[in-house]
Design an enzyme around this catalytic site. Structure first.
Site, PDB file in Angstrom:
ATOM      1  N   GLY A   1       0.829  -1.203   0.000  1.00  0.00           N
ATOM      2  CA  GLY A   1       0.000   0.000   0.000  1.00  0.00           C
ATOM      3  C   GLY A   1       0.856   1.243   0.000  1.00  0.00           C
ATOM      4  O   GLY A   1       2.043   1.203   0.311  1.00  0.00           O
ATOM      5  N   HIS A   2       0.249   2.345  -0.378  1.00  0.00           N
ATOM      6  CA  HIS A   2       0.961   3.616  -0.336  1.00  0.00           C
ATOM      7  C   HIS A   2      -0.044   4.736  -0.172  1.00  0.00           C
ATOM      8  O   HIS A   2      -1.227   4.602  -0.492  1.00  0.00           O
ATOM      9  CB  HIS A   2       1.795   3.840  -1.606  1.00  0.00           C
ATOM     10  N   GLY A   3       0.424   5.838   0.382  1.00  0.00           N
ATOM     11  CA  GLY A   3      -0.419   7.005   0.588  1.00  0.00           C
ATOM     12  C   GLY A   3       0.326   8.258   0.218  1.00  0.00           C
ATOM     13  O   GLY A   3       1.371   8.216  -0.440  1.00  0.00           O
TER      14      GLY A   3
ATOM     15  N   SER B   1       1.961  10.244   2.103  1.00  0.00           N
ATOM     16  CA  SER B   1       3.186  10.525   2.850  1.00  0.00           C
ATOM     17  C   SER B   1       4.043   9.296   3.111  1.00  0.00           C
ATOM     18  O   SER B   1       5.078   9.401   3.757  1.00  0.00           O
ATOM     19  CB  SER B   1       2.824  11.164   4.199  1.00  0.00           C
ATOM     20  N   SER B   2       3.617   8.137   2.617  1.00  0.00           N
ATOM     21  CA  SER B   2       4.372   6.934   2.961  1.00  0.00           C
ATOM     22  C   SER B   2       4.062   5.797   2.003  1.00  0.00           C
ATOM     23  O   SER B   2       3.086   5.833   1.257  1.00  0.00           O
ATOM     24  CB  SER B   2       4.036   6.496   4.393  1.00  0.00           C
ATOM     25  N   THR B   3       4.932   4.793   2.046  1.00  0.00           N
ATOM     26  CA  THR B   3       4.703   3.525   1.357  1.00  0.00           C
ATOM     27  C   THR B   3       4.772   2.416   2.397  1.00  0.00           C
ATOM     28  O   THR B   3       5.597   2.465   3.311  1.00  0.00           O
ATOM     29  CB  THR B   3       5.757   3.284   0.269  1.00  0.00           C
ATOM     30  N   VAL B   4       3.919   1.409   2.263  1.00  0.00           N
ATOM     31  CA  VAL B   4       3.844   0.330   3.247  1.00  0.00           C
ATOM     32  C   VAL B   4       4.293  -0.978   2.603  1.00  0.00           C
ATOM     33  O   VAL B   4       3.864  -1.317   1.497  1.00  0.00           O
ATOM     34  CB  VAL B   4       2.413   0.185   3.807  1.00  0.00           C
TER      35      VAL B   4
ATOM     36  N   LYS C   1       6.153   0.858   7.466  1.00  0.00           N
ATOM     37  CA  LYS C   1       5.753   2.119   6.849  1.00  0.00           C
ATOM     38  C   LYS C   1       7.005   2.961   6.631  1.00  0.00           C
ATOM     39  O   LYS C   1       7.692   3.341   7.576  1.00  0.00           O
ATOM     40  CB  LYS C   1       4.756   2.867   7.728  1.00  0.00           C
TER      41      LYS C   1
ATOM     42  N   ASP D   1      -5.836  12.288  11.226  1.00  0.00           N
ATOM     43  CA  ASP D   1      -6.057  11.790   9.864  1.00  0.00           C
ATOM     44  C   ASP D   1      -6.948  10.552   9.897  1.00  0.00           C
ATOM     45  O   ASP D   1      -6.604   9.502   9.350  1.00  0.00           O
ATOM     46  CB  ASP D   1      -4.723  11.477   9.192  1.00  0.00           C
TER      47      ASP D   1
END
EC number: 2.7.11.1
Length: 976
Positions: free
Chosen positions: A655-657, A659-662, A676, A773
């Protein structure tokens, strides 16, 4: 003499034995009542059979001083489950029973009618079902009967009219059916009649005004038909009259003008005809709501006499004519909503006298002429909406005086001229919509000074010039739409600083250059630069892969990876002659590189730290330190993690958002963890960040994802969390598995679990923590679909000494509290707003933001016609046995998303309400007593009975026990 003394002594001993017998029986009765309760939190621990136990000091029990008879039983807001025992009828001396705010189910026992001395009976905010027992009519001393917010069915017993002293009858928010018994209207002492939110039918009886002491009459949100009685003007004691959201027809009777009510709510019916001019004589009116009907004709100028009215809602009718200048005399007016009618003419300049005006909405009419400069005198104006009219002229420069303005919508008119520089001085502006006009000239670079701006729409105009580089200063901006203009020049490099931008539309302009400046806008989800003159390669990194080819078409020189893109055209072979000097330089360079490789091969080999997920990019930084916080990560070092994930290779991404990648990593013990990786490589204060992480590691709760380890480095920080196999709630609702049926009980369990986790952060952590958030992608699900919040508290823990606020991190569009734009601060109530949006997602299975639609706005658009339940996901209606509960959760979501933070509940209150909905055979896990309200925050909404002239309607919604009291009211007050 001695004989007399003996007789007295014997009599005294007899009385003592009699009292002892009676008191012993009452103690046993209380224990029998306790047996029917499920005391989840063991709050009745002192109700025991111990010989030393005095039931008069038991929690919630009050006794008479002489006889020690139980006279009051107050067990409100104790999270009690179970049923009300029939044994309660054995407490003959009871004056008051207060069991409100629990989770009691079953029927109200008939034996309650045996409490012959009872004066107050409050069973509200439970899950009681069945009919209202006729035995209650035997309680001749009863003054207050409050059964609201349960699941009671059947008709209202006409025998309630036989209770001679009944002053308060509140049966709101149940499932009562049938007609309102006419006999109730002949109770001369009745002062408060609350029947809203039921399934009542029939007409409003002309006998209504026989209730000569009644000051509060509320039948909102039922199915009443017919017309408003012509004799309504005889109800001279009324302070509050609410007939809204029914199916009333006919005209508003002339005699209604003889009322001296503070609140007159008739919205959401099918009333027709003209607005009676006599309403202008109702000097006591504070709130007049006639919206959502079929009213026609003009607005009576005499309404200008209502100098104490604060809210005037006439929107969504068929009103014609002009806006009366006399409305400018309503000096106390805060809200004026005239939108969605057929009004013509100009906005009268007299409205500029309304210095207390907060919201002016005249959208979707046929108004014309210039927007008057006089509106700039409304110095408290927060929202101005003139969308969808025929206004001409220019944008008033005097608007710079509106320093309190947060929302300005002038779209879809005929406004000409340039955008005035003065708009940039409205420092609190969060929404600026000038779209679909005839505006020309350049975009003032000073608009980049609007630091609170969230949404800017200048599309469909004749704007020229360039996109100002100062837009890079709009750090809060989420949406920019400049499409369909004549803008030229390059996309400014400064836009790469917009880390919160979600939507950027630049199509149909004359832009040149490339799109590389947008590569760092990681939160961007909607991008359209089509039909310009852009050239160069489209970035392949970061998030550009998510955009469709349609976002880039119409740029002949733009090179992308889709079919027929210039990238796939056969390229001409270019012959280049190379000089001898160049060949010599290349040869020398090759020798140098070979020498460096040989030197590196002779040095001891250490696994390189990660850089961009690549195995072949060694760097010179020292190996970062892995800080272990959980035994699950024991015996692991940083190099182990890099080896197991091949230096965080892309194939481990889950996953990714923004501000970050998981990543997923399987440890040596075969247990998976989620890693993360934060995009920010240079935290402003690494030490402060580490301190926060240490604090977060101590937070443990079944509905929170645990932080197991962390590693901080200038290369990028890694946070290690529990891995949850069912992914996020977003995945479940909207991802590849969205075709899977999600039943109602599962949704309710997820909502309750997420609420418990958030309540723990707000109320049980020291210092308290704001999540900042809350969204469906930050709610993870374990194997049992139990909800667990993640990403909490990373930015900054809540500082109690600074008003519980922080401005460090903004949330996600669609979820963010609108109050943030005005204050730049996030509070616990900001989390509550975001949670309310998540509830709406669960209820509808729609995204918070989808393309250009907003879920909250969509729900609000359905409220006027009572169509909210139509938005419920079909899987809910097919799996839920009681759609009334679904409706109440909709209510709760709308309460959580009220515009004013103070109007929203706390998360403790939310958990209590959701807990009351959980199925009795599957009770929620017990929470600590600290997680329930320490004391009742209940505000007696009936306290104005003795002084009805002082009723303040707005205060009635402040009660802790009114979290989902009035569906229609929640809708009408949740203004955008």
């Amino acid at each position: 003499m001695a004989l007399f003394r003996d007789i007295v002594l014997l009599g005294f001993l007899f009385c003592l034995s009699l009292v002892a017998t009676v008191t012993s029986e009452e103690g046993a009765t209380l224990l029998e009542i306790k047996k029917s309760f499920k005391d989840v939190n063991n709050v009745l621990y002192d109700w025991t059979t111990s010989p030393s136990s005095d039931y008069c000091v038991w929690r919630g029990v009050s006794c008479e001083n002489v006889t020690f008879n139980v006279v009051a039983l107050n067990l409100s807001d104790l999270n009690l489950d179970g049923e009300i025992s029939p044994a309660i009828g054995d407490l003959k001396s009871l004056l008051s029973i207060d069991l409100r705010g629990n989770r009691l189910s079953g029927q109200i026992p008939d034996e309650i009618g045996d409490c012959s001395s009872l004066q107050n009976l409050d069973l509200s905010f439970n899950e009681l079902s069945g009919d209202i027992p006729f035995s209650i009519s035997k309680l001749k001393q009863l003054e207050q009967l409050i059964l609201k917010n349960n699941q009671l069915i059947g008709p209202i017993p006409s025998t309630l009219s036989q209770i001679p002293n009944l002053k308060i009858l509140d049966l709101a928010q149940n499932k009562l059916s049938g007609e309102i018994p006419r006999l109730i209207y002949w109770n001369e002492v009745l002062q408060y009649l609350g029947l809203r939110g039921n399934n009542l039918v029939g007409n409003i009886s002309p006998d209504l005004c026989q209730l000569t002491g009644l000051w509060y009459f509320d039948v909102r949100n039922n199915s009443l038909t017919g017309s408003i009685p012509e004799t309504i003007g005889n109800c001279t004691a009324f302070q509050v009259l609410d007939l809204s959201y029914n199916q009333l027809t006919g005209e508003i009777p002339f005699d209604i003008g003889f009322l001296q009510v503070a609140t007159l709510s008739l919205q959401g019916n099918q009333l027709s005809g003209k607005i009676p001019s006599v309403i202008g004589l109702m000097q006591a009116l504070a709130v007049l709501d006639l919206s959502g009907n079929l009213l026609s004709g003009s607005i009576p100028p005499i309404l200008g006499n209502l100098t104490f009215t604060e809210k005037l809602y006439l929107h969504s009718n068929k009103l014609t004519g002009s806006i009366p200048p006399e409305l400018g005399n309503m000096s106390k007016l805060h809200y004026l909503e005239l939108n969605d009618n057929h009004l013509t003419g100009h906005i009268p300049p007299e409205l500029g006298k309304l210095t207390d005006l907060f919201d002016l909405n005249v959208a979707n009419n046929d108004l014309e002429g210039p927007i008057p400069d006089h509106l700039s005198s409304c110095t408290n104006l927060n929202s101005l909406n003139v969308h969808g009219n025929k206004f001409s002229g220019t944008i008033p420069r005097a608007f710079q005086k509106l320093e309190s303005m947060t929302y300005l919508n002038l779209s879809s008119n005929n406004i000409k001229g340039p955008i005035p520089v003065e708009l940039s001085r409205i420092g609190n502006l969060d929404t600026l919509d000038l779209s679909n006009n005839k505006i020309n000239g350049i975009i003032p670079s000073s608009l980049g000074d609007l630091e609170h701006l969230l949404k800017m729409n200048l599309s469909r105009n004749h704007i020229t010039g360039v996109v100002p580089g100062d837009f890079g200063n709009l750090r809060s901006i989420m949406e920019i739409d400049l499409s369909n203009n004549d803008i030229s020049g390059p996309i400014p490099e400064e836009l790469n600083q917009l880390q919160n931008i979600i939507l950027l539309r630049l199509e149909n302009n004359n832009l040149t250059g490339n799109v590389g400046s947008l590569a760092n806008c990681l939160s961007l989800t909607v991008l359209n630069v089509s039909h310009n003159n852009l050239v160069g390669d489209i970035p392949k990194n970061n998030n550009f892969s998510r955009f469709s080819p349609d976002s880039f078409i119409g740029n002949p020189g733009l090179c992308g990876s889709w079919l027929n893109s210039p990238c796939h055209d056969s390229r001409r072979t270019v012959r280049v002659s190379i000089s001898r000097a160049a060949i010599l330089g290349i040869a020398i360079g090759g020798l140098v590189i070979l020498l460096m490789v040989l030197i590196a091969a002779c040095r001891p080999h250490n696994p390189p730290p990660f850089l961009d997920g690549s195995l072949d990019k060694p760097v010179t930084y020292s190996t970062p330190k892995l800080v272990i916080l959980h035994m699950n990560m024991a015996l692991h070092v940083y190099e182990d993690i890099m080896r197991m994930t091949e230096n965080l290779s892309e194939k481990y991404i889950i996953g990714h958002g923004a501000s970050s990648t998981v990543y997923k990593c399987v440890l040596k013990n075969c247990k998976p963890v989620a890693i993360k990786r934060l995009y920010s490589h240079n935290p402003q204060s690494m030490k402060q960040f580490e301190t926060e992480l240490e604090m977060l590691s101590s937070i443990k709760h079944r509905n929170l994802v645990s932080l197991q380890a962390y590693s901080l480095s200038h290369l990028g920080s890694l946070l290690f969390y529990d891995y949850l196999e069912n992914g996020s709630l977003w995945d479940l609702l909207h991802g590849p598995t969205k075709k899977k049926t999600l039943d109602w009980d599962t949704r309710l369990k997820i909502a309750y679990g997420a609420a418990q986790g958030l309540a723990y952060l707000h109320h049980d952590c020291s210092p308290r923590i704001i999540h900042r958030d809350v969204k469906s992608s930050n709610i993870l699900l374990d194997k049992d679909l139990e909800a667990r919040l993640t990403d909490f508290g990373i930015a900054k823990s809540l500082c109690v000494s600074k008003s519980h606020t922080s401005t460090y991190v903004m949330g996600t569009i669609g979820y963010i509290d609108p109050e943030y734009a005005r204050t730049s601060r996030l509070t616990e109530k900001s989390d509550v707003y975001s949670y309310g949006i998540v509830l709406l997602e669960l209820l509808t299975r729609r995204k918070a933001v989808d393309d250009e639609s907003n879920l909250h706005h969509l729900i609000m658009s359905k409220t006027g016609n009572n169509e909210v339940m139509e938005m419920a996901d079909p899987d809910i209606t097919s799996t839920c046995k009681d759609l009334g509960v679904v409706k109440k959760v909709f209510q709760l979501a709308l309460l959580c998303t009220k515009r004013q933070p103070n109007d929203r509940p706390t998360m403790h209150q939310v958990t209590r309400v959701l807990g009351s909905f959980m199925l009795s055979e599957q009770p929620p896990a017990a929470t600590d007593t600290s997680a329930t309200l320490a004391g009742s925050c209940y505000v007696d909404e009936y306290a104005n009975l003795k002084t009805p002239h002082s009723v303040n309607c707005s205060s009635m919604s402040a009660s802790d026990a009114q979290l989902f009291l009035r569906f229609g009211q929640v809708i009408s007050q949740n203004s955008e």
